[in-house]
Design a protein around this motif. Structure first.
Motif, PDB file in Angstrom:
ATOM      1  N   ASN A 150      40.086  42.537  25.318  1.00 25.27           N
ATOM      2  CA  ASN A 150      40.034  43.846  25.153  1.00 25.27           C
ATOM      3  C   ASN A 150      39.291  44.519  26.222  1.00 25.27           C
ATOM      4  N   GLY A 151      38.744  43.880  27.341  1.00 23.55           N
ATOM      5  CA  GLY A 151      38.314  44.381  28.368  1.00 23.55           C
ATOM      6  C   GLY A 151      36.616  44.262  28.505  1.00 23.55           C
ATOM      7  N   ALA A 152      36.218  43.510  27.279  1.00 18.95           N
ATOM      8  CA  ALA A 152      34.879  43.113  27.423  1.00 18.95           C
ATOM      9  C   ALA A 152      34.424  42.256  28.684  1.00 18.95           C
ATOM     10  N   SER A 153      33.499  42.648  29.179  1.00 17.52           N
ATOM     11  CA  SER A 153      33.103  42.071  30.581  1.00 17.52           C
ATOM     12  C   SER A 153      32.296  40.707  30.253  1.00 17.52           C
ATOM     13  N   LEU A 154      32.370  39.883  31.151  1.00 22.34           N
ATOM     14  CA  LEU A 154      31.277  38.825  31.276  1.00 22.34           C
ATOM     15  C   LEU A 154      30.113  38.961  32.270  1.00 22.34           C
ATOM     16  N   ARG A 155      29.357  38.457  31.909  1.00 20.88           N
ATOM     17  CA  ARG A 155      27.833  38.413  32.514  1.00 20.88           C
ATOM     18  C   ARG A 155      27.231  36.943  33.078  1.00 20.88           C
ATOM     19  N   THR A 156      26.861  36.964  34.237  1.00 18.06           N
ATOM     20  CA  THR A 156      25.996  35.658  34.431  1.00 18.06           C
ATOM     21  C   THR A 156      25.121  35.260  33.335  1.00 18.06           C
ATOM     22  N   GLY A 157      25.139  33.930  32.856  1.00 18.68           N
ATOM     23  CA  GLY A 157      24.285  33.436  31.584  1.00 18.68           C
ATOM     24  C   GLY A 157      24.840  33.701  30.187  1.00 18.68           C
ATOM     25  N   ASP A 158      25.918  34.324  30.261  1.00 17.36           N
ATOM     26  CA  ASP A 158      26.662  34.432  28.796  1.00 17.36           C
ATOM     27  C   ASP A 158      26.825  33.068  28.416  1.00 17.36           C
ATOM     28  N   LEU A 159      26.583  33.009  27.097  1.00 17.70           N
ATOM     29  CA  LEU A 159      26.889  31.721  26.434  1.00 17.70           C
ATOM     30  C   LEU A 159      27.769  31.729  25.096  1.00 17.70           C
ATOM     31  N   TYR A 160      28.886  30.995  25.073  1.00 20.32           N
ATOM     32  CA  TYR A 160      29.622  31.275  23.974  1.00 20.32           C
ATOM     33  C   TYR A 160      29.769  29.888  23.380  1.00 20.32           C
ATOM     34  N   ALA A 161      29.913  29.503  22.058  1.00 20.87           N
ATOM     35  CA  ALA A 161      30.084  28.347  21.660  1.00 20.87           C
ATOM     36  C   ALA A 161      31.004  28.024  20.614  1.00 20.87           C
ATOM     37  N   SER A 162      31.492  26.918  20.234  1.00 20.41           N
ATOM     38  CA  SER A 162      32.839  26.576  19.835  1.00 20.41           C
ATOM     39  C   SER A 162      32.772  26.629  18.163  1.00 20.41           C
ATOM     40  N   VAL A 219      28.591  28.010  29.402  1.00 18.94           N
ATOM     41  CA  VAL A 219      27.693  28.714  30.115  1.00 18.94           C
ATOM     42  C   VAL A 219      28.492  29.458  31.160  1.00 18.94           C
ATOM     43  N   VAL A 220      28.629  30.793  31.457  1.00 16.55           N
ATOM     44  CA  VAL A 220      29.134  31.586  32.218  1.00 16.55           C
ATOM     45  C   VAL A 220      28.448  31.678  33.318  1.00 16.55           C
ATOM     46  N   GLY A 221      29.107  31.360  34.593  1.00 19.68           N
ATOM     47  CA  GLY A 221      28.574  31.717  36.019  1.00 19.68           C
ATOM     48  C   GLY A 221      28.688  32.919  36.216  1.00 19.68           C
ATOM     49  N   THR A 222      29.990  33.135  36.655  1.00 17.28           N
ATOM     50  CA  THR A 222      30.196  34.601  37.515  1.00 17.28           C
ATOM     51  C   THR A 222      30.794  35.442  36.496  1.00 17.28           C
ATOM     52  N   GLY A 223      30.400  36.760  36.708  1.00 18.81           N
ATOM     53  CA  GLY A 223      30.715  37.815  35.643  1.00 18.81           C
ATOM     54  C   GLY A 223      32.249  38.325  35.814  1.00 18.81           C
ATOM     55  N   SER A 224      32.740  39.296  35.038  1.00 14.02           N
ATOM     56  CA  SER A 224      33.983  39.816  35.437  1.00 14.02           C
ATOM     57  C   SER A 224      33.734  41.542  35.380  1.00 14.02           C
ATOM     58  N   ARG A 225      34.590  42.160  35.610  1.00 11.15           N
ATOM     59  CA  ARG A 225      34.646  43.637  35.700  1.00 11.15           C
ATOM     60  C   ARG A 225      34.918  44.320  34.223  1.00 11.15           C
ATOM     61  N   LEU A 226      34.291  45.137  33.720  1.00 11.22           N
ATOM     62  CA  LEU A 226      34.647  45.936  32.598  1.00 11.22           C
ATOM     63  C   LEU A 226      36.118  46.420  32.677  1.00 11.22           C
ATOM     64  N   GLY A 227      36.847  46.005  31.368  1.00 13.97           N
ATOM     65  CA  GLY A 227      38.093  46.597  31.420  1.00 13.97           C
ATOM     66  C   GLY A 227      39.182  45.443  31.868  1.00 13.97           C
ATOM     67  N   GLN A 228      38.770  44.275  32.548  1.00 15.04           N
ATOM     68  CA  GLN A 228      39.478  43.259  33.288  1.00 15.04           C
ATOM     69  C   GLN A 228      39.499  42.195  32.212  1.00 15.04           C
ATOM     70  N   PRO A 229      40.800  41.849  31.462  1.00 18.66           N
ATOM     71  CA  PRO A 229      40.553  40.339  30.889  1.00 18.66           C
ATOM     72  C   PRO A 229      40.778  39.175  31.948  1.00 18.66           C
ATOM     73  N   VAL A 230      40.063  38.173  31.314  1.00 14.60           N
ATOM     74  CA  VAL A 230      40.106  36.856  32.137  1.00 14.60           C
ATOM     75  C   VAL A 230      40.988  35.827  31.302  1.00 14.60           C
ATOM     76  N   PRO A 231      42.129  35.678  32.012  1.00 10.33           N
ATOM     77  CA  PRO A 231      43.071  34.693  31.456  1.00 10.33           C
ATOM     78  C   PRO A 231      42.717  33.320  31.377  1.00 10.33           C
ATOM     79  N   PRO A 232      43.354  32.345  30.613  1.00 10.57           N
ATOM     80  CA  PRO A 232      42.966  30.943  30.533  1.00 10.57           C
ATOM     81  C   PRO A 232      42.863  30.163  31.899  1.00 10.57           C
ATOM     82  N   LYS A 233      43.872  30.472  32.758  1.00 10.83           N
ATOM     83  CA  LYS A 233      43.968  30.301  34.187  1.00 10.83           C
ATOM     84  C   LYS A 233      42.674  30.365  35.018  1.00 10.83           C
ATOM     85  N   ASP A 234      41.977  31.321  34.604  1.00 12.19           N
ATOM     86  CA  ASP A 234      40.859  31.593  35.466  1.00 12.19           C
ATOM     87  C   ASP A 234      39.387  31.054  34.832  1.00 12.19           C
TER      88      ASP A 234
END
Length: 402
Positions: A316-328, A191-206
């Motif tokens: 690819n720059g896709a942004s995250l949003r609060t409440g995003d869910l991704y599954a394994s 479950v994603v809590g904090t989002g990210s900016r469009l165009g900004q990748p999120v590396p594993p360390k974050d």
């Protein structure tokens, strides 16, 4: 297990080392955010005096960020372990049996991955017996697809058998009707809590800066509809009719003792997928069909970690949003009793399961109830519980085409 003045059964996995978040409604009151402690739910709006928890969703709290998540967790632990707070806090505790449980967060987007090498290999052996089980891209990137957020439902929601087109290999043309190969997929969700900016990748360390916690997922699948429709663009109606999630979200901070390295990855992942610290998780899942345990999938063997999945999802720059869910994707192990779907457990229906009372089962029948639970190591050597995600199949609501 750390001590608490609240009555807790250690073996149940819901002590102060866990404190999963959910949304509950006391009798006659509106839904609000709480944490589970033993067989009680602590009303956080009352206990902490913070109106962000008086909402019917975790999302307003999720977007406050990691520092606030840690601060609140520490305060809750203090309130539940220091006897001096008991008189003030105890009125905010509600017996679990007297509350309703709801969807814990509002889903913004839903992405489903395919991160188990055993699961991907098993399906490859079934459907491509004359070729390599894994497709050429599988060990280079976490394969996934975008699902449908609007059909992610809370545990306990009845699941209507889906209808659609299906075509068996020996048939000349497709037919329309209820799925005859309705399946489960035992998965772990993030479950994603904090989002990210469009165009900004999120590396594993974050990863831990953005992902709040972990839940259980059953991504119901209509295998016959899926088989006919998914070439060339992938899953669609065979997946989008329903995805169930557990009522409790276990915060990442509770899973420190469960962190493990992923299995050896060969070839070496590209730089954007390289982890500076391990984010594999040692979770033990259990799948029950009509009250009978049919599988115990081990999450620790998953090839791709949740941090790598997040990195690939945003590279690819896709942004995250609060409440995003991704599954394994389906969690499966090497042994037959550790496979997380019926298509694997029955080898596409050729090896039926024998349920108690002599009932054979290949795929799900109307009236069947599926329950998926899990535990993880706690820091004190005990276990952390996740609570179950359940669903019962009801008859299809469509009429076959005449």
């Amino acid at each position: 297990m750390s001590t608490t003045w609240v009555p807790v059964v250690a073996e149940a996995g819901f002590g102060v080392d866990n404190l999963p978040y959910g949304v509950f409604s006391p009798q006659g009151q509106a839904p609000r955010v709480g944490v589970r402690i033993g067989d009680h739910v602590l009303d956080l709006a009352d206990a902490l005096g913070d109106e962000v928890f008086a909402r019917p969703s975790l999302n307003p709290f999720l977007e406050t960020g990691r520092a606030r998540w840690s601060e609140v967790r520490a305060r809750i632990r203090e309130l539940l372990t220091d006897e001096s707070h008991r008189q003030v806090v105890e009125p905010a505790l509600h017996p679990l049996e007297r509350v309703g449980l709801h969807m814990p967060f509002a889903v913004a987007d839903f992405v489903d991955f395919y991160a188990s090498e055993e699961h991907a290999s098993n399906l490859g052996r079934m459907f491509r017996p004359d070729t390599e089980p894994l497709l050429p891209n599988w060990k280079h990137l976490p394969v996934g697809y975008h699902g449908r957020a609007g059909t992610v439902v809370p545990s306990g929601t009845p699941i209507a058998r889906p209808c659609g087109q299906r075509k068996a290999p020996g048939e000349e043309s497709p037919t329309f009707g209820p799925s005859t190969k309705l399946d489960i997929e035992a998965e772990v969700g993030f479950v994603v809590g904090t989002g990210s900016r469009l165009g900004q990748p999120v590396p594993p360390k974050d990863f831990a800066e953005h992902v709040f916690g972990v839940c259980l997922v059953n991504d119901w699948s209509a295998r016959d509809i899926q088989a006919w429709e998914y070439v060339p663009l992938g899953p669609f109606l065979g997946k989008s009719f329903a995805t169930s999630v557990s009522p409790w979200v276990v915060p990442l901070e509770a899973l420190a003792a469960a962190r493990v390295a992923t299995p050896a990855q060969d070839p070496e992942p590209m730089d954007y997928l390289t982890e500076s610290e391990p984010w594999g998780l040692d979770l033990q899942l259990e799948v029950e069909l009509n009250g009978q345990v049919v599988s115990r999938p081990p999450y620790a063997g998953m090839y791709w970690s949740p941090a790598q999945m997040l990195a690939h999802m945003t590279v690819n720059g896709a942004s995250l949003r609060t409440g995003d869910l991704y599954a394994s994707g389906t969690v499966s192990g090497e042994a037959a009793g550790t496979r997380g779907s019926l298509i694997e457990l029955t080898w596409n229906g050729t090896e039926p399961l024998q349920l108690s009372g002599g009932q054979p089962r290949t795929f799900l029948a109307d009236g069947d109830t599926v329950s998926i639970s899990a535990t993880a190591p706690a820091e004190d050597g005990g276990r952390i519980g996740f609570g179950a995600v359940t669903g019962t199949i009801r008859a299809a609501e469509c009429e076959p085409a005449g």
